[in-house]
Design an enzyme around this catalytic site. Structure first.
Site, PDB file in Angstrom:
ATOM      1  NE  ARG A 165      46.450  66.848  15.042  1.00  0.00           N
ATOM      2  CZ  ARG A 165      47.239  66.483  16.040  1.00  0.00           C
ATOM      3  NH1 ARG A 165      47.494  67.302  17.020  1.00  0.00           N
ATOM      4  NH2 ARG A 165      47.797  65.289  16.055  1.00  0.00           N
TER       5      ARG A 165
ATOM      6  NE  ARG B 127      46.767  63.083  -4.730  1.00  0.00           N
ATOM      7  CZ  ARG B 127      46.314  64.123  -4.041  1.00  0.00           C
ATOM      8  NH1 ARG B 127      45.054  64.219  -3.702  1.00  0.00           N
ATOM      9  NH2 ARG B 127      47.131  65.084  -3.690  1.00  0.00           N
TER      10      ARG B 127
ATOM     11  CB  CYS C 279      54.110  62.878   3.516  1.00  0.00           C
ATOM     12  SG  CYS C 279      52.634  62.023   2.988  1.00  0.00           S
TER      13      CYS C 279
ATOM     14  CD  GLU D 293      54.685  64.190  14.902  1.00  0.00           C
ATOM     15  OE1 GLU D 293      54.630  64.985  15.853  1.00  0.00           O
ATOM     16  OE2 GLU D 293      53.950  64.276  13.901  1.00  0.00           O
TER      17      GLU D 293
ATOM     18  NE  ARG E 161      51.193  62.746  16.782  1.00  0.00           N
ATOM     19  CZ  ARG E 161      52.140  61.872  17.127  1.00  0.00           C
ATOM     20  NH1 ARG E 161      52.986  61.411  16.224  1.00  0.00           N
ATOM     21  NH2 ARG E 161      52.233  61.450  18.373  1.00  0.00           N
TER      22      ARG E 161
ATOM     23  CE1 TYR F 229      44.494  62.816  18.126  1.00  0.00           C
ATOM     24  CE2 TYR F 229      42.256  63.643  18.414  1.00  0.00           C
ATOM     25  CZ  TYR F 229      43.608  63.869  18.250  1.00  0.00           C
ATOM     26  OH  TYR F 229      44.076  65.155  18.199  1.00  0.00           O
TER      27      TYR F 229
ATOM     28  NE  ARG G 284      44.127  66.686  23.194  1.00  0.00           N
ATOM     29  CZ  ARG G 284      43.797  67.897  22.749  1.00  0.00           C
ATOM     30  NH1 ARG G 284      44.387  68.401  21.706  1.00  0.00           N
ATOM     31  NH2 ARG G 284      42.861  68.593  23.375  1.00  0.00           N
TER      32      ARG G 284
END
Length: 123
Positions: free
Chosen positions: A6, A62, A74, A77, A89, A107, A115
Site C-alpha cells: 500500500r 511511465r 487509475c 476513490e 492511493r 504513507y 495508517r
C-alpha cells in the site's frame, strides 16, 4: 507469493505536474523500501479522491526507467464525507518472498494520518 504493498500521499493542489511528481515519489519509495524490481510487479492500481482530476497519476510510472510494461490503472476513490482530501492511493501487487509483516507500506505527506499504526511500526 503475491503480496500487496500500500501507498498513499496527498497533494496541495489539483495540478497535473504536482500529481505526477508526488505519485512518482511514492512509487519510487514503495519500490526502494521493498526491493521491488518492475519485472516482479503483477499490477498497480491507483485511486484518487474526487477533487483530483488534472491528470492520470499513472503517468508517473511511465517516467521511471524499466516501468514501461507494468500494468497500471487509475480509478476514483469512494467519496466518503470527511475523508482525507486530495489523496492518491496505490495498491501494488508484487511477487516477493517477504512475509506480510516485512512489507513496508508507504504513507507520505498528509496521508500519514491514514495508517499511523504502520508508520510507527516501521520506525
Amino acid at each position: 507469493m503475491i503480496r500487496g504493498i500500500r501507498g498513499a500521499t496527498t497533494v496541495k493542489n489539483n495540478d497535473a505536474d504536482e500529481i505526477i511528481q508526488v505519485t512518482r515519489e511514492m512509487i519510487e519509495a514503495m519500490a526502494s523500501e521493498n526491493d521491488i524490481d518492475p519485472e516482479t510487479i503483477a499490477s498497480v492500481m491507483i485511486s484518487v479522491t474526487p477533487d483530483l482530476n488534472a491528470t492520470f497519476p499513472a503517468k508517473a510510472l511511465r517516467l521511471i526507467d524499466g516501468w514501461k510494461y507494468v500494468p497500471v490503472m487509475c480509478m476514483p476513490e469512494i467519496n466518503v464525507p470527511g475523508s482525507l482530501p486530495k489523496c492518491i492511493r496505490v495498491m501494488m501487487t508484487v511477487n516477493t518472498s517477504k512475509n506480510q509483516k516485512e512489507i513496508e507500506h508507504i504513507y507520505l505527506n498528509d496521508a500519514i494520518k491514514l495508517r499511523p499504526d504502520l508508520i510507527e511500526e516501521n520506525k
